[in-house]
Structures are given as structure tokens and as C-alpha cells.
Design an enzyme around this catalytic site. Structure first.
Site, mmCIF file in Angstrom:
data_model
loop_
_atom_site.group_PDB
_atom_site.id
_atom_site.type_symbol
_atom_site.label_atom_id
_atom_site.label_comp_id
_atom_site.label_asym_id
_atom_site.label_seq_id
_atom_site.Cartn_x
_atom_site.Cartn_y
_atom_site.Cartn_z
ATOM 1 N N LYS A 49 0.864 -1.190 0.000
ATOM 2 C CA LYS A 49 0.000 0.000 0.000
ATOM 3 C C LYS A 49 0.898 1.236 0.000
ATOM 4 O O LYS A 49 1.720 1.422 0.908
ATOM 5 C CB LYS A 49 -0.888 -0.041 1.247
ATOM 6 C CG LYS A 49 -2.144 0.770 1.164
ATOM 7 C CD LYS A 49 -2.998 0.456 2.386
ATOM 8 C CE LYS A 49 -4.277 1.212 2.401
ATOM 9 N NZ LYS A 49 -4.962 1.071 3.695
HETATM 10 C C1 E4P Z 1 -8.054 2.444 3.397
HETATM 11 O O1 E4P Z 1 -7.540 1.401 3.048
HETATM 12 C C2 E4P Z 1 -8.001 2.958 4.769
HETATM 13 O O2 E4P Z 1 -7.393 1.997 5.606
HETATM 14 C C3 E4P Z 1 -9.337 3.213 5.385
HETATM 15 O O3 E4P Z 1 -10.400 2.753 4.599
HETATM 16 C C4 E4P Z 1 -9.491 4.553 6.001
HETATM 17 O O4 E4P Z 1 -10.744 4.608 6.609
HETATM 18 P P1 E4P Z 1 -11.129 5.691 7.713
HETATM 19 O O5 E4P Z 1 -11.387 6.987 7.010
HETATM 20 O O6 E4P Z 1 -12.370 5.127 8.350
HETATM 21 O O7 E4P Z 1 -9.961 5.768 8.663
#
Ligand code: E4P
Length: 221
Positions: free
Chosen positions: A87
Site C-alpha cells: 500500500k
Molecule cells: C483504506 O484502506 C483505509 O485503511 C481506510 O479505509 C481509512 O478509513 P477511515 O477513514 O475510516 O480511517
């Protein structure tokens, strides 16, 4: 449509897996910290533990911000397990790294995407997944789902193979709307997935069916 769970909590990952509908896991440094997972060795072991619970892709986020460091860190993560997807944040160095990984056959998830232009760049660089954050856009009074719609249109126009991973999902309506638009994947908390089960007419109907069965059985005696 694939369902990923957005957590580093092994119990919740196991619960979603046991439900039979889990296709993968996304994590980020905040989610790892929330579970108290700190230190490189613990983090590596935790990724391995997550990979042992699910059969699907597991996004492991780099914490580096220069091209060389992202490459080094990403390669180490990718070597941990075949399910690991690296990522990478949507920054200039990240795009260069995604292009590099794409050439090496290493899967990537371009994260922190908040605009159609960013999603276009991620696809051009050959990202496996692009993660537009629906909930965080909604949080600042911007239509997060409209971004998913725009990205779907752009990717379909040019047949980009990058998968749209609707991220920062907060509730079941986000999932349903993302499905209507044609997002390839959603990632959200377990609660957003299990909320899809719920309908009061289902609960009432089941109570009635069971009561009728039991009353009929009593009459038979
Ligand atoms: C994406 O992969 C992130 O980990 C995640 O979806 C962020 O979500 P949040 O805005 O609830 O922290």
C-alpha cells in the site's frame, strides 16, 4: 464485488472470514497502532498472522516517503507472503514506486486518493488497486460516492485494469451505493458488513414462522 475488512484486529478478521464473505483485508499504520502492534518485528508477524486467516489480498502500508525507501520497504513487505499487496501513498514518489512495482509484478494499492486526477495517475502507473476514501470526503461535506462514480467512468473509458477499492466505508448504505456504481471492492469495518444482514421484516417474519411452526406442532399432539 469483493468485500475487504478494514482492520488489523484478528478476531474481527476471523469473524468476517467465518461469515464466508471475506475477500481480503486492508490495514494502515493507524489501524495497526489501534491494536497495539508496534515495532518492525511485531508488525511483520502481525501481517503474517492476518495472511493465515484470510485467503485474499492483504494490504500492508509503507511508512516511507522517498522512492528508494518505498521500494526497499515495499519489496520486504511483498516478500513476507504472496497475499501481501504493497500500500503506497498518493504522492509523487509513491507514483514512481507503483510504476516500478508494476514492472516487477508486485501488487500495489494506491492509498489516500481524494480526486479523479489522482486516481487517473494511479491507473497510469499500473496500480493494482486505487483507494478513494469515501467517508473522509463525506466528513468534509464533499460527495465521496461521486468520486467513485467519476473514477468508474474514467477507468471504463480507457479500460484501465486498476481495481476501484472504495475505502473509508462507514456504513451499509456506502456499500450498497458503491455496488450500484460498480466499485470492484469495498473496504470497511466489520459493523458495516454485518449491518447488511439487518431488516426488521426479516426478524419479525422469522419470529412469526417459528411461532406458527411451534403452534402447529402443539395442535398435532
Ligand atoms: C483504506 O484502506 C483505509 O485503511 C481506510 O479505509 C481509512 O478509513 P477511515 O477513514 O475510516 O480511517
Amino acid at each position: 464485488m469483493k468485500f475487504f475488512i478494514d482492520t488489523a484486529n484478528l478476531d474481527q478478521i476471523t469473524e468476517a472470514h467465518n461469515l464466508g464473505v471475506l475477500d481480503g483485508v486492508t490495514t494502515n499504520p493507524s489501524l495497526m497502532a489501534k491494536e497495539g502492534i508496534t515495532g518492525d518485528l511485531n508488525i511483520i508477524n502481525h501481517y503474517k498472522a492476518i495472511c493465515s486467516v484470510t485467503d485474499g489480498d492483504v494490504s500492508a502500508e509503507v511508512i516511507s516517503t522517498t522512492f528508494e525507501e518505498i521500494i526497499r520497504e515495499g519489496q520486504e513487505l511483498a516478500e513476507l507472503h504472496e497475499q501481501i499487496v504493497v500500500k503506497v501513498p498518493m504522492i509523487k514518489e509513491g507514483i514512481k514506486a507503483i510504476k516500478y512495482f508494476s514492472g516487477k509484478g508486485i501488487k500495489t494499492n494506491c492509498t489516500l486518493v481524494f480526486s479523479a486526477g489522482q486516481a487517473l495517475l494511479a491507473a497510469k502507473a499500473g496500480a493494482t488497486y486505487v483507494s478513494p476514501f469515501v467517508g473522509r470526503l463525506d466528513d468534509i461535506s464533499t460527495d465521496g460516492l461521486a468520486l467513485i462514480r467519476d473514477i468508474r467512468l474514467i477507468y471504463d473509458n480507457y479500460d484501465f485494469q486498476t481495481k476501484i477499492l472504495a475505502a473509508s466505508i462507514r456504513h451499509p448504505m456506502h456499500i450498497i451505493d458503491a455496488a450500484k456504481i460498480g466499485a470492484d471492492v469495498i473496504t470497511g469495518p466489520l459493523s458495516s458488513i454485518t449491518a447488511l444482514l439487518k431488516h426488521p421484516l426479516t426478524d419479525n417474519g422469522l419470529v412469526q414462522f417459528l411461532a406458527d411452526y411451534n403452534n402447529a406442532a402443539l395442535k398435532d399432539k
